[in-house]
Design an enzyme around this catalytic site. Structure first.
Site, short mmCIF file in Angstrom:
data_model
loop_
_atom_site.label_atom_id
_atom_site.label_comp_id
_atom_site.label_asym_id
_atom_site.label_seq_id
_atom_site.Cartn_x
_atom_site.Cartn_y
_atom_site.Cartn_z
N THR A 175 70.07 -51.66 -10.53
CA THR A 175 70.81 -51.65 -9.27
C THR A 175 70.31 -52.70 -8.28
OG1 THR A 175 69.32 -50.09 -8.20
CG2 THR A 175 71.12 -49.15 -9.50
N ASP A 192 59.48 -64.46 -11.02
CA ASP A 192 59.02 -63.16 -10.51
C ASP A 192 57.64 -63.35 -9.89
OD1 ASP A 192 57.69 -60.56 -10.40
OD2 ASP A 192 59.49 -59.82 -11.41
C1 PRP Z 1 60.08 -58.57 -5.70
C2 PRP Z 1 59.59 -59.30 -4.46
C3 PRP Z 1 60.23 -58.53 -3.35
C4 PRP Z 1 61.57 -58.15 -3.95
C5 PRP Z 1 62.60 -59.08 -3.40
O1 PRP Z 1 59.35 -57.43 -5.92
O2 PRP Z 1 58.19 -59.37 -4.35
O3 PRP Z 1 59.52 -57.36 -2.97
O4 PRP Z 1 61.44 -58.30 -5.37
O5 PRP Z 1 63.86 -58.72 -3.83
P1 PRP Z 1 64.99 -58.17 -2.84
O6 PRP Z 1 64.99 -59.07 -1.64
O7 PRP Z 1 66.23 -58.30 -3.67
O8 PRP Z 1 64.68 -56.75 -2.50
P2 PRP Z 1 59.56 -56.50 -7.20
O9 PRP Z 1 60.57 -55.46 -6.92
O10 PRP Z 1 59.82 -57.38 -8.39
O11 PRP Z 1 58.17 -55.75 -7.33
P3 PRP Z 1 56.74 -56.36 -7.70
O12 PRP Z 1 56.28 -57.21 -6.53
O13 PRP Z 1 55.89 -55.16 -7.89
O14 PRP Z 1 56.88 -57.18 -8.96
N1 URA Z 2 61.85 -61.01 -6.86
C1 URA Z 2 61.12 -62.05 -7.31
O1 URA Z 2 59.90 -61.93 -7.55
N2 URA Z 2 61.76 -63.22 -7.51
C2 URA Z 2 63.06 -63.39 -7.25
O2 URA Z 2 63.59 -64.51 -7.45
C3 URA Z 2 63.80 -62.30 -6.78
C4 URA Z 2 63.17 -61.10 -6.58
#
Ligand code: PRP
Ligand code: URA
Length: 208
Positions: free
Chosen positions: A107, A199
């Site tokens: 989602t 990521d």
């Molecule tokens: C990533 C990133 C942000 C989020 C951004 O975290 O560090 O927190 O995605 O995406 P959004 O603007 O669409 O919400 P992630 O959910 O991958 O978690 P992680 O840092 O634990 O890998």
């Molecule tokens: N979270 C990440 O870490 N990278 C992206 O490009 C989007 C969400």
């Protein structure tokens, strides 16, 4: 509130290396910490001050101090930790609150799994940290949470933003200024920023 791109050459040089797929987690961690200091320098430029006097060994001098005390850094876990680590080196008296959010794989909605904030956070200047502002869902959820506990002075620092994320934060939290090294082109079908850097959490912690 606007997104302020920080176009300083040192920021842009580090951003190039952070984007590079061949940059190792060790290098990525160091670069993210370094660039975060430069971004925070810009974002904290207008911290409220008050005038005080200070005794030098020679005379009384007029000086300033932070009106709301030391700022609070709030990294969004996990990737925000790479930013708070750097900023703490130059603002070592800052408090650190943590918000744990992950984006649901299907989602793309943020799911909260952890929160620990300073008890006196409401009256302090808060810097929300997350390198990636993609859909904006995570930043909006974290800002909702911080406002629900009474925080009023908020700034958001990211490294790379997508237009979709900037629009989402500006719509939900028009009072919150955003700072970052780059405003990229768009999101892909997996809601990753293009060109982005992949990521951020995985690159920081070597969990690819
Ligand atoms: C990533 C990133 C942000 C989020 C951004 O975290 O560090 O927190 O995605 O995406 P959004 O603007 O669409 O919400 P992630 O959910 O991958 O978690 P992680 O840092 O634990 O890998
Ligand atoms: N979270 C990440 O870490 N990278 C992206 O490009 C989007 C969400």
């Amino acid at each position: 509130m606007e997104f302020t791109p920080v176009d300083h050459p040192l920021v842009q040089e580090k951003l190039r290396l952070l984007r590079d797929v061949s940059t190792s987690p060790k290098e990525f961690r160091a670069l993210l910490a370094e660039v975060s200091v430069l971004l925070a320098y810009e974002a904290l430029r207008d911290l409220p001050l008050e005038t005080v006097s200070v005794e030098t060994p020679v005379a009384t001098a007029s000086a300033v101090r932070l009106r709301n005390g030391q700022p609070v850094l709030v990294p969004i876990l996990r990737a925000g930790l790479g930013m708070s680590d750097g900023i703490l080196r130059v603002v070592p008296e800052a408090s650190v609150g943590h918000i744990g959010l992950y984006r649901d794989h299907d989602t793309h909605q943020p799911v909260e799994y952890y929160r620990k904030l300073p008890a006196d956070i409401a009256g302090r200047d808060v810097l929300l940290l997350d390198p990636m502002l993609a859909t904006g869902g995570s930043a909006v959820a974290a800002l909702d949470l911080l406002k629900s506990v009474g925080v009023r002075s908020l700034r958001l620092i990211c490294l790379v933003a997508a237009p979709e994320g900037v629009r989402a934060v500006a719509a939900a939290h028009p009072d919150v200024p955003m700072f970052g090294a780059a405003l990229d082109s768009h999101l892909n079908q997996d809601a990753y920023i293009v060109p982005g850097l992949g990521d951020a959490g995985d690159r920081l912690f070597g969990t690819l």
